[in-house]
Scaffold this motif. Sequence first.
Motif, PDB file in Angstrom:
ATOM      1  N   TYR A  35      -1.929  -1.381   2.508  1.00 16.23           N
ATOM      2  CA  TYR A  35      -2.728  -0.174   2.351  1.00 16.23           C
ATOM      3  C   TYR A  35      -4.116  -0.507   1.826  1.00 16.23           C
ATOM      4  O   TYR A  35      -4.276  -1.326   0.924  1.00 16.23           O
ATOM      5  CB  TYR A  35      -2.064   0.788   1.372  1.00 16.23           C
ATOM      6  N   ASP A  36      -5.120   0.121   2.402  1.00 12.39           N
ATOM      7  CA  ASP A  36      -6.450   0.155   1.794  1.00 12.39           C
ATOM      8  C   ASP A  36      -6.451   1.338   0.823  1.00 12.39           C
ATOM      9  O   ASP A  36      -6.748   2.476   1.201  1.00 12.39           O
ATOM     10  CB  ASP A  36      -7.528   0.334   2.864  1.00 12.39           C
ATOM     11  N   LEU A  37      -6.108   1.051  -0.414  1.00 16.59           N
ATOM     12  CA  LEU A  37      -5.948   2.117  -1.401  1.00 16.59           C
ATOM     13  C   LEU A  37      -7.289   2.664  -1.860  1.00 16.59           C
ATOM     14  O   LEU A  37      -8.332   2.007  -1.737  1.00 16.59           O
ATOM     15  CB  LEU A  37      -5.196   1.594  -2.624  1.00 16.59           C
ATOM     16  N   GLU A  38      -7.243   3.851  -2.436  1.00 19.81           N
ATOM     17  CA  GLU A  38      -8.351   4.317  -3.248  1.00 19.81           C
ATOM     18  C   GLU A  38      -8.638   3.228  -4.283  1.00 19.81           C
ATOM     19  O   GLU A  38      -7.736   2.802  -5.007  1.00 19.81           O
ATOM     20  CB  GLU A  38      -7.968   5.633  -3.937  1.00 19.81           C
ATOM     21  N   VAL A  71       0.391 -12.459 -10.741  1.00 19.08           N
ATOM     22  CA  VAL A  71       0.942 -12.292  -9.396  1.00 19.08           C
ATOM     23  C   VAL A  71       0.390 -11.027  -8.732  1.00 19.08           C
ATOM     24  O   VAL A  71       0.374 -10.924  -7.501  1.00 19.08           O
ATOM     25  CB  VAL A  71       2.486 -12.282  -9.437  1.00 19.08           C
ATOM     26  N   ASP A  72      -0.108 -10.063  -9.501  1.00 12.30           N
ATOM     27  CA  ASP A  72      -0.718  -8.866  -8.900  1.00 12.30           C
ATOM     28  C   ASP A  72      -1.778  -9.250  -7.880  1.00 12.30           C
ATOM     29  O   ASP A  72      -1.725  -8.836  -6.721  1.00 12.30           O
ATOM     30  CB  ASP A  72      -1.356  -7.992  -9.992  1.00 12.30           C
ATOM     31  N   THR A  73      -2.784 -10.009  -8.310  1.00 12.62           N
ATOM     32  CA  THR A  73      -3.864 -10.379  -7.395  1.00 12.62           C
ATOM     33  C   THR A  73      -3.462 -11.536  -6.479  1.00 12.62           C
ATOM     34  O   THR A  73      -3.898 -11.598  -5.332  1.00 12.62           O
ATOM     35  CB  THR A  73      -5.129 -10.760  -8.172  1.00 12.62           C
ATOM     36  N   LEU A  74      -2.619 -12.433  -6.972  1.00 11.29           N
ATOM     37  CA  LEU A  74      -2.176 -13.564  -6.148  1.00 11.29           C
ATOM     38  C   LEU A  74      -1.419 -13.087  -4.912  1.00 11.29           C
ATOM     39  O   LEU A  74      -1.696 -13.509  -3.779  1.00 11.29           O
ATOM     40  CB  LEU A  74      -1.298 -14.502  -6.975  1.00 11.29           C
ATOM     41  N   PHE A  86       7.125  -3.360   7.132  1.00  6.35           N
ATOM     42  CA  PHE A  86       6.998  -2.968   5.733  1.00  6.35           C
ATOM     43  C   PHE A  86       5.556  -2.572   5.437  1.00  6.35           C
ATOM     44  O   PHE A  86       4.624  -2.962   6.146  1.00  6.35           O
ATOM     45  CB  PHE A  86       7.412  -4.116   4.798  1.00  6.35           C
ATOM     46  N   PHE A  87       5.398  -1.808   4.352  1.00  9.85           N
ATOM     47  CA  PHE A  87       4.081  -1.374   3.891  1.00  9.85           C
ATOM     48  C   PHE A  87       3.921  -1.808   2.434  1.00  9.85           C
ATOM     49  O   PHE A  87       4.759  -1.468   1.586  1.00  9.85           O
ATOM     50  CB  PHE A  87       3.949   0.148   4.004  1.00  9.85           C
ATOM     51  N   TYR A  88       2.872  -2.578   2.168  1.00  7.85           N
ATOM     52  CA  TYR A  88       2.642  -3.065   0.807  1.00  7.85           C
ATOM     53  C   TYR A  88       1.582  -2.217   0.110  1.00  7.85           C
ATOM     54  O   TYR A  88       0.531  -1.914   0.686  1.00  7.85           O
ATOM     55  CB  TYR A  88       2.199  -4.520   0.807  1.00  7.85           C
ATOM     56  N   VAL A  89       1.878  -1.869  -1.142  1.00  6.82           N
ATOM     57  CA  VAL A  89       0.979  -1.035  -1.951  1.00  6.82           C
ATOM     58  C   VAL A  89       0.341  -1.926  -3.024  1.00  6.82           C
ATOM     59  O   VAL A  89       0.968  -2.240  -4.038  1.00  6.82           O
ATOM     60  CB  VAL A  89       1.746   0.122  -2.612  1.00  6.82           C
ATOM     61  N   PRO A  90      -0.919  -2.357  -2.846  1.00  6.17           N
ATOM     62  CA  PRO A  90      -1.531  -3.325  -3.773  1.00  6.17           C
ATOM     63  C   PRO A  90      -2.150  -2.693  -5.011  1.00  6.17           C
ATOM     64  O   PRO A  90      -3.352  -2.821  -5.273  1.00  6.17           O
ATOM     65  CB  PRO A  90      -2.600  -3.988  -2.893  1.00  6.17           C
ATOM     66  N   GLN A  91      -1.329  -2.016  -5.796  1.00  7.90           N
ATOM     67  CA  GLN A  91      -1.828  -1.380  -7.026  1.00  7.90           C
ATOM     68  C   GLN A  91      -1.759  -2.370  -8.187  1.00  7.90           C
ATOM     69  O   GLN A  91      -0.850  -3.179  -8.267  1.00  7.90           O
ATOM     70  CB  GLN A  91      -1.024  -0.113  -7.329  1.00  7.90           C
ATOM     71  N   TYR A  92      -2.750  -2.305  -9.075  1.00  6.13           N
ATOM     72  CA  TYR A  92      -2.866  -3.247 -10.197  1.00  6.13           C
ATOM     73  C   TYR A  92      -2.527  -2.565 -11.518  1.00  6.13           C
ATOM     74  O   TYR A  92      -3.267  -2.636 -12.492  1.00  6.13           O
ATOM     75  CB  TYR A  92      -4.284  -3.820 -10.265  1.00  6.13           C
ATOM     76  N   ARG A 133       1.599   6.828 -14.948  1.00  7.57           N
ATOM     77  CA  ARG A 133       0.879   7.940 -14.338  1.00  7.57           C
ATOM     78  C   ARG A 133      -0.080   7.439 -13.247  1.00  7.57           C
ATOM     79  O   ARG A 133      -0.328   8.129 -12.255  1.00  7.57           O
ATOM     80  CB  ARG A 133       0.110   8.708 -15.414  1.00  7.57           C
ATOM     81  N   MET A 134      -0.601   6.245 -13.437  1.00  7.92           N
ATOM     82  CA  MET A 134      -1.445   5.646 -12.398  1.00  7.92           C
ATOM     83  C   MET A 134      -0.638   5.429 -11.118  1.00  7.92           C
ATOM     84  O   MET A 134      -1.117   5.710 -10.014  1.00  7.92           O
ATOM     85  CB  MET A 134      -2.018   4.321 -12.894  1.00  7.92           C
ATOM     86  N   VAL A 135       0.586   4.942 -11.244  1.00  8.84           N
ATOM     87  CA  VAL A 135       1.431   4.729 -10.069  1.00  8.84           C
ATOM     88  C   VAL A 135       1.810   6.064  -9.436  1.00  8.84           C
ATOM     89  O   VAL A 135       1.885   6.186  -8.208  1.00  8.84           O
ATOM     90  CB  VAL A 135       2.681   3.908 -10.437  1.00  8.84           C
ATOM     91  N   VAL A 136       2.053   7.086 -10.262  1.00  8.71           N
ATOM     92  CA  VAL A 136       2.322   8.428  -9.733  1.00  8.71           C
ATOM     93  C   VAL A 136       1.166   8.888  -8.859  1.00  8.71           C
ATOM     94  O   VAL A 136       1.353   9.379  -7.731  1.00  8.71           O
ATOM     95  CB  VAL A 136       2.556   9.426 -10.880  1.00  8.71           C
ATOM     96  N   GLU A 137      -0.062   8.722  -9.358  1.00  9.41           N
ATOM     97  CA  GLU A 137      -1.250   9.125  -8.597  1.00  9.41           C
ATOM     98  C   GLU A 137      -1.382   8.308  -7.313  1.00  9.41           C
ATOM     99  O   GLU A 137      -1.769   8.832  -6.266  1.00  9.41           O
ATOM    100  CB  GLU A 137      -2.510   8.971  -9.446  1.00  9.41           C
ATOM    101  N   THR A 138      -1.081   7.010  -7.408  1.00  8.31           N
ATOM    102  CA  THR A 138      -1.158   6.150  -6.228  1.00  8.31           C
ATOM    103  C   THR A 138      -0.210   6.647  -5.145  1.00  8.31           C
ATOM    104  O   THR A 138      -0.573   6.752  -3.967  1.00  8.31           O
ATOM    105  CB  THR A 138      -0.817   4.699  -6.594  1.00  8.31           C
TER     106      THR A 138
END
Length: 575
Positions: free
Chosen positions: A168-171, A209-212, A232-238, A269-274
């Motif tokens: 995903y190209d996330l916000e 590992v988040d950014t890696l 699959f769909f990957y969600v790159p949230q930090y 809450r950040m993940v909820v918004e994501t």
Amino acid sequence: FCGRGSKYARIPAPNGSAPGTPPVQWGRPMTNPCQPATDDKGRKTDWGRVPYVDLYGERGWCNADEGKGNFTCGCAVEGVSGPYCQHKSEVFCPNQCNLRGECVMGWCRCDPGWYGTSCDLKKAGLPIEPAPEWRLMGGRMKQVYRDTPAAQDPPPKPARKRPLIYIYDLEPLYSQKMLQYRIPSSWCVHRRYKSGNVSFDMDLWVYAVDTLFHELLAQSEHRTFDPAEADFFYVPQYSSCMPFPIMGWADYPWFGPPGSGLRVNHAARMVVETHEWIVKTYPFWNKTGGRDHIWLFTHDEGSCWAPTSINASIWLTHWGRMGLNHSSHSAYLGDNYSEDTKCHTMQPDGWLKYIKGHPCYNPEKDLVVPSFKSPMHYRASPLAGSPPRDRDILFFFKGDVGKNRLPQYSRGIRQKIYKMWKEQDWQTKYNARIGDGRDVPGEYTELLARSKFCLVAPGDGWSARMEDSMLHGCVPVIVMDGVHAVFENILDFSKFSLRVSEADVPNIISILQAVPDAQLKSMQMALARVWHRFRWSKAPAQALPAQQMLDRNLVLWDQMRKQRQGGGGVAGGAG
């Protein structure tokens, strides 16, 4: 940064400048340890320790020219290097913006015609030209950059190797902008740049590992730009960057009540918004209810505080705690996900309603993945080419043993074992080494390479001791009831590790002594067949440190050869 009126103050871009416009003068940074103990009138401050004259005097950090000062603060921030921060350097972005854009503190400003969070997509109808030579910096960027296979023209065939993963190209607020709000360059990333624009890996940031993983997927042949063919769909949230340093240092963003609440409250809450943003922006979640979506949780207690709304998804985590009924064991009270916060009008019903009703980890769909260790971390391992040492240490653990921690830290496991080691004189009787740096002197990697059995016990949540053991060929002794270690649901752990129940901790030395030599040898051989699964080694950025480790070990082997030719003795034993 140095304040107004000083020679090396930060001078921001003029008012009205476009977003991302560089400052008129970068200035010299003044991070937390480098703050004045007084103001210019001699009045004490509540936050600083450095004499005012050392910062703002004529030869102070903020006024002295290069080489003429009597005090330096260092260059903790990204984008500058050198003793006086006099050199501009590259900053980190995943895959360095595909070399088709400029990296601005983690955010990619794409070249004309290119788009996406990593500038790896080209507008339809435009040719895909090679990366500009000037951006390759004489080949230095080849250490970290890999042309995304999915961006080839013509695109790769649909019948290529699966699974195919759509990123995903996330916000950006949920991913790359997290990197802009941090301060020291060593936080929230797995690599950074030093003088000469040389990228180097680091495992100072334990949640690296988040950014890696994001960068590895961006460079992978398994990536697809076509969601219709994705498995699959990957969600790159930090989100692991949110509790610290963002909430601890920055004044924005907040995902719960501003300035209040637990750190993990804001991360959850950040993940909820994501998740809400994905459902609103894309159609793919609703097709499967999120079952083909992948989320990564690297924080201390992993996905224990993940929102229930994404429970159907696949969770990658470092913390394999099983069971539906669970509560936090973190000794850091700001991360106690069992505590509700109902003291703010933004959250009158609290935040636990978002995370209730799921286990921290479900072995039927989730996976415990290894944390990141730079190759130099395990440079003394015989599995990595170092000359083998005698494994003369029966049982080993070096680290935090809870001397100044709350009782729930490590479930009390490390504390109990350390107490027995000390009171029963295990070092003299069994050559066991248990404790922190004061109790166990010596280089960590060399001690691991000399040990037969190594303790794997929790800390505030997950601990990288499983990775340390495996990477050094030391048989893991896992003491954490109801918690899976890395890959335990897909590998046969009985062949290369021991499990000791928490109730059997008082008998742990007797259990280890009872292991026959033949069984120990068999476990070591089985470990040697799977140890490489516990390291991240596919990234281009890994090539340089891996080569440095190999070069170092080749020198050691050469020294051993010369010693033998000269008649000198050396330690042996492959163990």
